[in-house]
Design an enzyme around this catalytic site. Structure first.
Site, PDB file in Angstrom:
ATOM      1  CB  CYS A   1      -1.570   0.958   6.234  1.00 18.59           C
ATOM      2  SG  CYS A   1      -1.075   0.210   4.669  1.00 18.59           S
TER       3      CYS A   1
ATOM      4  CG  HIS B   1      -1.884  -1.020   1.184  1.00 20.41           C
ATOM      5  ND1 HIS B   1      -2.917  -1.161   1.907  1.00 20.41           N
ATOM      6  CD2 HIS B   1      -2.268  -1.974   0.092  1.00 20.41           C
ATOM      7  CE1 HIS B   1      -3.635  -2.174   1.568  1.00 20.41           C
ATOM      8  NE2 HIS B   1      -3.236  -2.783   0.611  1.00 20.41           N
TER       9      HIS B   1
ATOM     10  CB  CYS C   1      -6.021  -1.341   5.108  1.00 23.05           C
ATOM     11  SG  CYS C   1      -4.246  -1.756   5.272  1.00 23.05           S
TER      12      CYS C   1
ATOM     13  CD  GLU D   1      -2.215   3.999   3.132  1.00 22.77           C
ATOM     14  OE1 GLU D   1      -3.208   3.985   3.866  1.00 22.77           O
ATOM     15  OE2 GLU D   1      -1.661   3.037   2.397  1.00 22.77           O
TER      16      GLU D   1
END
Length: 147
Positions: free
Chosen positions: A102, A71, A99, A73
């Protein structure tokens, strides 16, 4: 202009930059961008994609995201860690709410504030950030359009 208005303008500008950064992603289903900012300086950036050295295909033949796709992040946080800089007290600007996985990284990285536009399909990441006392701000996408 009040300090809150100035912060709101900065938030909108950094989110516009994160949206542009998301365009670097090779993912077809969803492109997400992230910027880590500390003391008004961008200290890291990231977008969703495969790990370094892997093929630039995020989806399998059934259009499902491959399990090893990172992801935005996570990419920004690991990039700042690799650089030797500290994300302690930083703000994360991301085009989608984090999410759960993360959010764990955000907490451990010492990030104090998360600003995002779109909601991820689940809100458990936001719930965890709130529980950890991290400031979470959602900005209306209409506010970040080019002016």
């Amino acid at each position: 202009m009040t300090p809150e208005e100035k912060q709101s303008l900065l938030d909108q500008r950094y989110l516009r930059m994160a949206a542009i950064w998301a365009q670097n992603s090779y993912c077809r289903r969803r492109q997400v961008g992230a910027l880590l900012v500390k003391n008004k300086m961008i200290i890291s950036d990231g977008y969703n994609g495969t790990p370094s050295g892997f093929e630039n295909n995020c989806e399998d033949e059934n259009n499902r995201t491959k399990p090893y796709v990172l992801h935005a992040e996570a990419n920004a946080i690991t990039k700042v860690a690799k650089s030797g800089n500290s994300s302690e007290g930083a703000t994360l600007y991301v085009t989608s709410s984090p999410c759960l996985e993360c959010s764990k990284l955000i907490i451990q990285a010492g990030i104090r504030r998360v600003v995002f536009t779109e909601n991820y399909r689940l809100d458990d990441g936001i719930q965890l950030l709130n529980r950890a006392g991290i400031e979470v701000v959602q900005v209306d996408t209409d506010l970040i359009t080019e002016k």
